[in-house]
Design an enzyme around this catalytic site. Structure first.
Site, PDB file in Angstrom:
ATOM      1  N   GLU A  72       9.361  -3.889  13.016  1.00  0.00           N
ATOM      2  CA  GLU A  72       9.119  -2.758  12.120  1.00  0.00           C
ATOM      3  C   GLU A  72       7.948  -2.095  12.552  1.00  0.00           C
ATOM      4  O   GLU A  72       7.010  -2.877  12.806  1.00  0.00           O
ATOM      5  CB  GLU A  72       8.912  -3.305  10.575  1.00  0.00           C
ATOM      6  CG  GLU A  72       8.703  -2.133   9.544  1.00  0.00           C
ATOM      7  CD  GLU A  72       8.343  -2.720   8.259  1.00  0.00           C
ATOM      8  OE1 GLU A  72       7.802  -3.700   7.994  1.00  0.00           O
ATOM      9  OE2 GLU A  72       9.015  -1.883   7.224  1.00  0.00           O
ATOM     10  N   LYS A  77      -1.127  -7.206  -9.412  1.00  0.00           N
ATOM     11  CA  LYS A  77      -2.364  -7.313  -8.328  1.00  0.00           C
ATOM     12  C   LYS A  77      -1.801  -6.191  -7.384  1.00  0.00           C
ATOM     13  O   LYS A  77      -0.903  -6.344  -6.603  1.00  0.00           O
ATOM     14  CB  LYS A  77      -2.238  -8.440  -7.691  1.00  0.00           C
ATOM     15  CG  LYS A  77      -3.705  -8.492  -6.944  1.00  0.00           C
ATOM     16  CD  LYS A  77      -3.418  -9.558  -5.547  1.00  0.00           C
ATOM     17  CE  LYS A  77      -2.593  -8.689  -4.510  1.00  0.00           C
ATOM     18  NZ  LYS A  77      -3.111  -7.428  -3.761  1.00  0.00           N
ATOM     19  N   SER A  93       5.388  -7.081   3.480  1.00  0.00           N
ATOM     20  CA  SER A  93       5.962  -7.271   4.620  1.00  0.00           C
ATOM     21  C   SER A  93       6.780  -8.433   4.449  1.00  0.00           C
ATOM     22  O   SER A  93       6.388  -9.373   3.647  1.00  0.00           O
ATOM     23  CB  SER A  93       4.583  -7.193   5.635  1.00  0.00           C
ATOM     24  OG  SER A  93       3.800  -8.148   5.239  1.00  0.00           O
ATOM     25  N   PHE A 149       0.767  -1.191   0.107  1.00  0.00           N
ATOM     26  CA  PHE A 149      -0.084   0.120   0.135  1.00  0.00           C
ATOM     27  C   PHE A 149       0.952   1.157  -0.020  1.00  0.00           C
ATOM     28  O   PHE A 149       0.284   2.444  -0.260  1.00  0.00           O
ATOM     29  CB  PHE A 149      -0.946   0.241   1.252  1.00  0.00           C
ATOM     30  CG  PHE A 149      -0.231   0.396   2.964  1.00  0.00           C
ATOM     31  CD1 PHE A 149       0.234   1.605   2.762  1.00  0.00           C
ATOM     32  CD2 PHE A 149       0.146  -0.575   3.507  1.00  0.00           C
ATOM     33  CE1 PHE A 149       0.494   2.006   4.053  1.00  0.00           C
ATOM     34  CE2 PHE A 149       0.767  -0.268   4.539  1.00  0.00           C
ATOM     35  CZ  PHE A 149       0.981   1.237   4.894  1.00  0.00           C
ATOM     36  N   CYS A 164       9.761   1.619   3.435  1.00  0.00           N
ATOM     37  CA  CYS A 164      10.652   0.387   3.899  1.00  0.00           C
ATOM     38  C   CYS A 164      12.059   0.901   4.020  1.00  0.00           C
ATOM     39  O   CYS A 164      12.834   0.515   4.511  1.00  0.00           O
ATOM     40  CB  CYS A 164      10.624  -0.503   2.702  1.00  0.00           C
ATOM     41  SG  CYS A 164      11.377   0.113   1.091  1.00  0.00           S
TER      42      CYS A 164
HETATM   43  P1  NAD Z   1       1.523  -6.635   3.257  1.00  0.00           P
HETATM   44  O1  NAD Z   1       2.616  -7.767   3.018  1.00  0.00           O
HETATM   45  O2  NAD Z   1       0.371  -6.591   3.993  1.00  0.00           O
HETATM   46  O3  NAD Z   1       0.831  -6.628   1.651  1.00  0.00           O
HETATM   47  C1  NAD Z   1       1.735  -6.730   0.299  1.00  0.00           C
HETATM   48  C2  NAD Z   1       0.753  -7.362  -0.527  1.00  0.00           C
HETATM   49  O4  NAD Z   1       0.424  -8.604  -0.393  1.00  0.00           O
HETATM   50  C3  NAD Z   1      -0.512  -6.840  -0.943  1.00  0.00           C
HETATM   51  O5  NAD Z   1      -1.019  -6.847  -2.291  1.00  0.00           O
HETATM   52  C4  NAD Z   1      -1.293  -7.486  -0.388  1.00  0.00           C
HETATM   53  O6  NAD Z   1      -2.715  -7.572  -0.959  1.00  0.00           O
HETATM   54  C5  NAD Z   1      -0.756  -9.097  -0.119  1.00  0.00           C
HETATM   55  N1  NAD Z   1      -1.127  -9.820   0.914  1.00  0.00           N
HETATM   56  C6  NAD Z   1      -1.408  -9.639   2.152  1.00  0.00           C
HETATM   57  N2  NAD Z   1      -1.374 -10.686   3.183  1.00  0.00           N
HETATM   58  C7  NAD Z   1      -1.494 -11.466   1.916  1.00  0.00           C
HETATM   59  C8  NAD Z   1      -1.511 -13.213   2.467  1.00  0.00           C
HETATM   60  N3  NAD Z   1      -1.678 -13.464   3.566  1.00  0.00           N
HETATM   61  N4  NAD Z   1      -1.317 -13.778   1.480  1.00  0.00           N
HETATM   62  C9  NAD Z   1      -0.788 -13.359   0.116  1.00  0.00           C
HETATM   63  N5  NAD Z   1      -0.784 -11.978  -0.236  1.00  0.00           N
HETATM   64  C10 NAD Z   1      -1.068 -11.310   0.878  1.00  0.00           C
HETATM   65  O7  NAD Z   1       2.221  -5.106   3.129  1.00  0.00           O
HETATM   66  P2  NAD Z   1       1.740  -3.689   3.180  1.00  0.00           P
HETATM   67  O8  NAD Z   1       1.091  -3.505   4.687  1.00  0.00           O
HETATM   68  O9  NAD Z   1       0.835  -3.553   1.902  1.00  0.00           O
HETATM   69  O10 NAD Z   1       2.980  -2.816   2.792  1.00  0.00           O
HETATM   70  C11 NAD Z   1       3.911  -2.560   3.882  1.00  0.00           C
HETATM   71  C12 NAD Z   1       5.055  -3.410   3.781  1.00  0.00           C
HETATM   72  O11 NAD Z   1       5.831  -3.329   2.748  1.00  0.00           O
HETATM   73  C13 NAD Z   1       6.083  -2.890   5.093  1.00  0.00           C
HETATM   74  O12 NAD Z   1       6.539  -3.935   5.650  1.00  0.00           O
HETATM   75  C14 NAD Z   1       7.102  -2.483   4.300  1.00  0.00           C
HETATM   76  O13 NAD Z   1       8.401  -2.332   4.697  1.00  0.00           O
HETATM   77  C15 NAD Z   1       7.238  -3.084   2.884  1.00  0.00           C
HETATM   78  N6  NAD Z   1       7.849  -2.780   1.675  1.00  0.00           N
HETATM   79  C16 NAD Z   1       9.088  -2.998   1.305  1.00  0.00           C
HETATM   80  C17 NAD Z   1       9.765  -2.420   0.468  1.00  0.00           C
HETATM   81  C18 NAD Z   1      10.780  -2.963  -0.282  1.00  0.00           C
HETATM   82  O14 NAD Z   1      11.545  -2.719  -1.052  1.00  0.00           O
HETATM   83  N7  NAD Z   1      11.879  -3.863   0.954  1.00  0.00           N
HETATM   84  C19 NAD Z   1       9.006  -1.500  -0.192  1.00  0.00           C
HETATM   85  C20 NAD Z   1       7.960  -1.054   0.096  1.00  0.00           C
HETATM   86  C21 NAD Z   1       7.052  -1.617   1.137  1.00  0.00           C
END
Ligand code: NAD
Length: 503
Positions: free
Chosen positions: A387, A177, A230, A153, A285
């Site tokens: 985090e 997606k 995450s 997000f 991140c």
């Molecule tokens: P998230 O892991 O909750 O969701 C990411 C994606 O995974 C979304 O599209 C979501 O719909 C999908 N998803 C969520 N739960 C799932 C499940 N159980 N099974 C399959 N798919 C699932 O992350 P978020 O809250 O949207 O974003 C924040 C996180 O992203 C933070 O931890 C941040 O550090 C990380 N992030 C990392 C980077 C990087 O380059 N390392 C960059 C941006 C964000």
């Protein structure tokens, strides 16, 4: 919910469509808490429709000369530039970034398209003449086929653009997606991609949660999956995708340390810390969430941080006013961030600036947490390890650079780390020994630009080839090695004008 809340369409086979989803998820304007759209939760059947459209499109897209694919990206680039402010407004509305932050994030996404435009100059292979007597060898890069991207997000416009401009220009078809919490920027940008002339089925977009993601991970015709999100989900994506024979790059969460040495120039160090910790409400991140003050200047650093943090203006970002920090993504996330601060207090940290009660008077239902500074944090505390992903800057105090490097070694993540110092020797030690993949020296947020890879380590990345830069191009292509030998004809007609021995 206002009657105008739109239901987000999917893009499948070049057509925008309303899928018949049994479940939807609300999209909020975090500044006000209102529902502004609904995201349908696609099923495996929807994913399969996108895959079938891609399978149909792939043979001719693969054969389209890369210069023509890049020309389409040039068109996309012009449209993105012309619409950058509109996209930024959508990002602010659905995510809560300030307008300037949204604009900067859109600009970083556009840089990825610029990088994709340069792929014809990067994708060609190698040739070696006479690798053995009379034998030549060469490599050629080919697209993989159908690739998919699953995005978080926190950067609704930028992170999807880390993926599909490279994938598509390399000759693949791509299924995106986006995060169900912020689908609107992705939809607007996809409209521009369609306007650029992307052929039907080359790019599709589905929406959803675990059900949709699992369908992507298990679909036998999807060759590669890019993920950003995450750490627990990144690990799951990597393991499940790999178990189903896919190439996977999965970037996860982070806990980025910012070391302030006693000889640091204090004004730029404090300003770097503030923008790193509180920019985008800490939902980055690469956010510097743990300041490590080395030596005897910690009180001075904390006092300066406290003064400056109190001047940050928190408020609605959907009204383009003078606010310098917006809300966090959801009510639930605001509660989780406040929960981290509560636990830190219980575990003995000192709350030097407390953002738990911050609530702008014109947005009583928005999702706000004000800038927070938590002092005397140790690695045993939850806030020192996990985090938070919100506007919370922790401060740990250590005696030496060696102690700061040890603290880094205890951290399970390994995305970014920064040192503020005037000592080349300290910077060199830090650069080579700190346990993280992206290093800043007197730079608050060392997030790589499009031409360099996003090289997270440890629990911040699962896979081999990182997102962005040359590694991005390598991820979305497979190489073929060709070894060639031509035999001397056994019988040569000396009068044959084509083959004249000795010439
Ligand atoms: P998230 O892991 O909750 O969701 C990411 C994606 O995974 C979304 O599209 C979501 O719909 C999908 N998803 C969520 N739960 C799932 C499940 N159980 N099974 C399959 N798919 C699932 O992350 P978020 O809250 O949207 O974003 C924040 C996180 O992203 C933070 O931890 C941040 O550090 C990380 N992030 C990392 C980077 C990087 O380059 N390392 C960059 C941006 C964000």
């Amino acid at each position: 919910m206002p009657a105008t809340a739109e239901r987000c369409p999917c893009l499948i086979g070049g057509k925008w469509m309303d899928v018949d989803a049994a479940r939807t998820v609300d999209v909020w304007n975090p500044s006000t808490g209102e529902t502004i759209a609904q995201t349908p939760m696609c099923t495996g059947a929807d994913v399969d429709r996108a895959v079938q459209a891609a399978l149909k499109a792939f043979p001719s897209w693969r054969e389209t000369p890369i210069v023509d694919r890049a020309r389409m990206m040039f068109k996309f680039h012009s449209l993105l530039l012309a619409n950058a402010d509109d996209i930024a407004r959508i990002v602010s509305r659905e995510h809560g970034k300030t307008f300037n932050e949204s604009k900067a994030s859109v600009a970083r996404g556009i840089e990825m398209v610029e990088y994709a435009c340069s792929l014809p100059a990067l994708i060609y292979g190698d040739v070696m003449h006479n690798i053995a007597p009379g034998v030549d060898s060469e490599t050629i890069r080919y697209p993989l086929g159908i690739c998919a991207g699953i995005t978080p997000f926190n950067f609704p416009a930028m992170v999807p653009l880390w993926m599909y401009p490279i994938a598509i220009t390399c000759g693949n078809c791509f299924i995106l997606k986006p995060s169900p919490r912020v689908p609107l920027s992705s939809i607007r940008i996809a409209e521009l991609l369609v306007e650029s002339g992307v052929p039907e089925g080359v790019f599709s977009m589905v929406h959803g949660d675990k059900e949709c993601v699992d369908a992507i991970l298990k679909h036998p015709d999807i060759r590669a999956v890019s993920f950003v999100g995450s750490t627990p989900i990144a690990k799951y994506i990597y393991e499940t995708g790999a178990a189903h024979g896919k190439r996977v790059q999965a970037a996860g969460g982070a806990k980025n340390h910012i070391i302030v040495m006693p000889d640091a120039e204090i004004t730029p160090a404090v300003s770097g810390l503030l923008s790193s910790a509180f920019g985008c409400s800490g939902e980055r991140c690469m956010a510097g969430s743990l300041a490590v003050a080395v030596g005897d200047r910690a009180d001075e650093v904390v006092d300066r941080l406290v003064d400056s943090a109190k001047k940050i203006v928190v408020g609605r970002t959907d009204m383009q006013n003078d606010v310098t920090m917006g809300p966090v993504i959801s009510r639930q996330h605001a509660e989780s961030v406040r929960g981290h601060i509560d636990t830190a207090e219980k575990e003995g940290a000192r709350i030097a600036v407390d953002g738990r009660g911050v609530a702008p008077s014109n947005a009583p239902n928005g999702f706000y947490v004000g800038p927070t500074v938590v002092d005397h944090v140790s690695p045993e505390m939850r806030i020192g390890r996990e985090e938070v992903f919100g506007p919370v800057l922790s401060v740990a105090r250590v005696k030496t650079l060696e102690d700061a490097i040890d603290l880094g070694n205890k951290c399970p993540f390994g995305n970014g780390a920064v040192i503020f110092t005037q000592s080349g020797r300290a910077a060199r030690e830090f650069k080579h020994r700190f346990n993280a993949g992206m290093i800043g020296i007197n730079v608050g947020v060392p997030a790589p630009m499009a031409w360099f890879p996003f090289t997270g380590w440890n629990q911040s990345f699962f896979g081999d080839l990182h997102i962005q830069g040359k590694e991005g191009m390598q991820f979305y292509t497979q190489q073929r090695m060709i070894m060639t030998r031509w035999f001397e004809p056994e019988h040569v007609d000396a009068h044959d004008p084509v083959w004249r021995p000795g010439h």
